[in-house]
Write a protein that holds these residues in place. Structure first.
Motif, PDB file in Angstrom:
ATOM      1  N   GLU A  80       0.978  -1.625   0.003  1.00 16.38           N
ATOM      2  CA  GLU A  80       0.081   0.000  -0.118  1.00 16.38           C
ATOM      3  C   GLU A  80       0.792   1.771   0.078  1.00 16.38           C
ATOM      4  O   GLU A  80       0.873   2.313  -0.891  1.00 16.38           O
ATOM      5  N   THR A  81       1.823   1.034   1.142  1.00 15.60           N
ATOM      6  CA  THR A  81       2.457   2.969   0.998  1.00 15.60           C
ATOM      7  C   THR A  81       4.182   2.291   0.187  1.00 15.60           C
ATOM      8  O   THR A  81       4.605   3.548   0.198  1.00 15.60           O
ATOM      9  N   GLY A  82       4.275   1.729  -0.223  1.00 15.40           N
ATOM     10  CA  GLY A  82       5.867   1.505  -0.694  1.00 15.40           C
ATOM     11  C   GLY A  82       6.685   1.722   0.790  1.00 15.40           C
ATOM     12  O   GLY A  82       8.203   2.088   0.154  1.00 15.40           O
ATOM     13  N   GLN A  83       6.411   1.819   1.628  1.00 12.23           N
ATOM     14  CA  GLN A  83       7.480   2.155   3.239  1.00 12.23           C
ATOM     15  C   GLN A  83       8.314   0.867   3.778  1.00 12.23           C
ATOM     16  O   GLN A  83       6.797  -0.022   3.884  1.00 12.23           O
ATOM     17  N   PRO A  84       8.821   0.471   4.144  1.00 10.90           N
ATOM     18  CA  PRO A  84       9.388  -0.775   5.261  1.00 10.90           C
ATOM     19  C   PRO A  84       8.699  -0.408   5.893  1.00 10.90           C
ATOM     20  O   PRO A  84       8.122   0.375   6.757  1.00 10.90           O
ATOM     21  N   GLN A  85       8.368  -2.060   6.398  1.00 15.86           N
ATOM     22  CA  GLN A  85       7.094  -2.020   7.942  1.00 15.86           C
ATOM     23  C   GLN A  85       7.908  -3.097   9.157  1.00 15.86           C
ATOM     24  O   GLN A  85       8.160  -3.773   8.439  1.00 15.86           O
ATOM     25  N   SER A  86       7.561  -3.171  10.110  1.00 19.08           N
ATOM     26  CA  SER A  86       8.693  -3.369  11.340  1.00 19.08           C
ATOM     27  C   SER A  86       7.042  -4.002  11.943  1.00 19.08           C
ATOM     28  O   SER A  86       6.650  -3.871  11.830  1.00 19.08           O
ATOM     29  N   TRP A  87       7.657  -5.252  12.466  1.00 20.93           N
ATOM     30  CA  TRP A  87       6.599  -5.636  12.882  1.00 20.93           C
ATOM     31  C   TRP A  87       7.501  -6.650  13.912  1.00 20.93           C
ATOM     32  O   TRP A  87       8.424  -7.109  13.965  1.00 20.93           O
ATOM     33  N   GLU A  88       5.852  -7.798  15.199  1.00 24.33           N
ATOM     34  CA  GLU A  88       7.680  -8.266  16.480  1.00 24.33           C
ATOM     35  C   GLU A  88       5.857  -9.730  15.945  1.00 24.33           C
ATOM     36  O   GLU A  88       4.612  -9.385  16.211  1.00 24.33           O
ATOM     37  N   ASP A  89       6.631 -10.581  17.249  1.00 18.42           N
ATOM     38  CA  ASP A  89       5.999 -12.076  16.870  1.00 18.42           C
ATOM     39  C   ASP A  89       5.355 -12.036  18.477  1.00 18.42           C
ATOM     40  O   ASP A  89       6.523 -12.357  19.390  1.00 18.42           O
ATOM     41  N   PRO A  90       3.903 -11.708  18.800  1.00 19.08           N
ATOM     42  CA  PRO A  90       3.686 -11.213  19.353  1.00 19.08           C
ATOM     43  C   PRO A  90       3.881 -12.708  20.881  1.00 19.08           C
ATOM     44  O   PRO A  90       4.223 -12.421  22.015  1.00 19.08           O
ATOM     45  N   GLU A  91       4.174 -13.963  20.179  1.00 20.67           N
ATOM     46  CA  GLU A  91       4.103 -15.211  20.833  1.00 20.67           C
ATOM     47  C   GLU A  91       5.287 -15.936  21.193  1.00 20.67           C
ATOM     48  O   GLU A  91       5.964 -16.311  22.435  1.00 20.67           O
ATOM     49  N   THR A  92       6.056 -15.415  20.366  1.00 25.39           N
ATOM     50  CA  THR A  92       7.809 -16.156  20.372  1.00 25.39           C
ATOM     51  C   THR A  92       8.893 -14.636  20.285  1.00 25.39           C
ATOM     52  O   THR A  92       9.841 -14.934  20.839  1.00 25.39           O
ATOM     53  N   GLY A  93       8.585 -13.650  20.037  1.00 24.82           N
ATOM     54  CA  GLY A  93       9.258 -12.120  20.402  1.00 24.82           C
ATOM     55  C   GLY A  93       9.913 -12.273  19.073  1.00 24.82           C
ATOM     56  O   GLY A  93      11.144 -11.157  19.307  1.00 24.82           O
ATOM     57  N   ALA A  94      10.027 -13.119  17.802  1.00 24.52           N
ATOM     58  CA  ALA A  94      10.840 -12.687  17.146  1.00 24.52           C
ATOM     59  C   ALA A  94       9.898 -11.400  15.971  1.00 24.52           C
ATOM     60  O   ALA A  94       9.435 -11.038  16.498  1.00 24.52           O
ATOM     61  N   ARG A  95      11.699 -10.778  15.731  1.00 24.41           N
ATOM     62  CA  ARG A  95      11.329  -9.071  14.881  1.00 24.41           C
ATOM     63  C   ARG A  95      11.563  -9.543  13.639  1.00 24.41           C
ATOM     64  O   ARG A  95      12.059  -9.973  13.006  1.00 24.41           O
ATOM     65  N   GLY A  96      10.129  -8.521  13.018  1.00 26.23           N
ATOM     66  CA  GLY A  96      10.476  -8.813  11.218  1.00 26.23           C
ATOM     67  C   GLY A  96      10.739  -7.598  10.697  1.00 26.23           C
ATOM     68  O   GLY A  96      10.127  -6.152  11.500  1.00 26.23           O
ATOM     69  N   GLN A  97      11.291  -7.613   9.445  1.00 23.67           N
ATOM     70  CA  GLN A  97      10.929  -6.042   8.747  1.00 23.67           C
ATOM     71  C   GLN A  97      10.998  -7.173   7.429  1.00 23.67           C
ATOM     72  O   GLN A  97      11.280  -7.266   6.720  1.00 23.67           O
TER      73      GLN A  97
END
Length: 274
Positions: A104-121
């Protein structure tokens, strides 16, 4: 001739709930490898992507069955990838949502797995527009001209009573009409002209002025125009493809990265091997 491009991706991304990726089924996807040549990751993408499209196509009833196919395809393909195994179910949902926002935005999106604590981009690392011939079912008794189009593949809504024309101009005969508020599937926008090619009952059946339609991604749309009731034609079309790259860092510091190629099609998004 100046080419007018379709509305931004953010107006055409079809949203859906986690229920879209509840099951898996293997069907053919355009532009991908044959079964004998697939590596396991490719096979996972096909299974997941096809499942998403299949489950997404069951949302709603009647002419609305394909309302969520685009997002179902994207979500299913992501869940079919190796990288999804590093995430909980909630984390997989976060990854799917991040891919939608990146489109939608063309911008990088950071996020996190609420159960394992893994971080994603997740970010769009490539975006390109290409011209190719695409198969479209066309009602030849209604369509007098088939010009090149910019693919959209999404639901729109009529903002007022609208004539449907046999070609992209008021000089063409009227072949039908839309009522104000009526939903319709837009296959694409005519290049260089302010007209949309629309489809009903699974086949392209005329043109409507762009000012008379507005995006309505969650409204019912017609069955696929790549296999509807009409004569299949190869139409010159311009489509945008994006490569979304997702990087997951687990709590122990290990890193997994994967890419998925998402392209526009007459019926919505299709997944191709990145």
């Amino acid at each position: 001739m100046t080419i007018s491009h379709p509305p931004p991706l953010r107006t055409r991304v079809k949203r859906a709930s986690w229920a879209l990726v509840a099951g898996f089924s293997l069907t053919a996807l355009s532009g991908c490898e044959t079964m004998g040549e697939m590596n396991p990751d490719t096979l996972g993408t096909l299974i997941g992507g096809s499942a998403g499209a299949l489950v997404g196509s069951q949302v709603g009833g009647g002419s609305g069955r394909l309302v969520a196919t685009g997002v179902g395809t994207i979500a299913g393909a992501l869940i079919g990838r190796e990288i999804a195994r590093h995430l909980s179910r909630s984390g997989q949902q976060e990854m799917v949502d991040a891919n939608q926002r990146a489109l939608e935005t063309g911008q990088p999106q950071s996020w996190e797995d609420p159960e394992t604590g893994a971080r994603g981009q997740t970010k769009v690392t490539q975006r390109s527009t290409q011209r190719r011939e695409v198969p479209v079912s066309v009602k030849r008794d209604r369509v007098d001209e088939m010009p090149p189009i910019d693919l959209i593949g999404s639901s729109y809504r009529a903002t007022a009573s609208s004539n449907v024309r046999g070609g992209p101009s008021t000089e063409y005969r009227s072949v039908g009409s839309l009522a104000a508020g009526q939903s319709v599937h837009v296959v694409g926008k005519v290049e260089g002209r302010d007209w949309y090619l629309i489809a009903e009952e699974g086949a392209a059946d005329g043109f409507v002025a762009t000012r008379l339609l507005t995006p309505a991604p969650q409204q019912p749309q017609s069955p696929p125009v790549t296999g509807g009731e009409g004569e299949v034609m190869l139409v010159q079309a311009e489509r945008t493809c994006s490569v979304n790259t997702t990087r997951v860092t687990e709590p122990d510091g290990s890193v997994a990265e994967d890419r998925i190629r998402i392209c526009e099609g007459p019926d919505g998004y299709v997944i191709e091997e990145a």
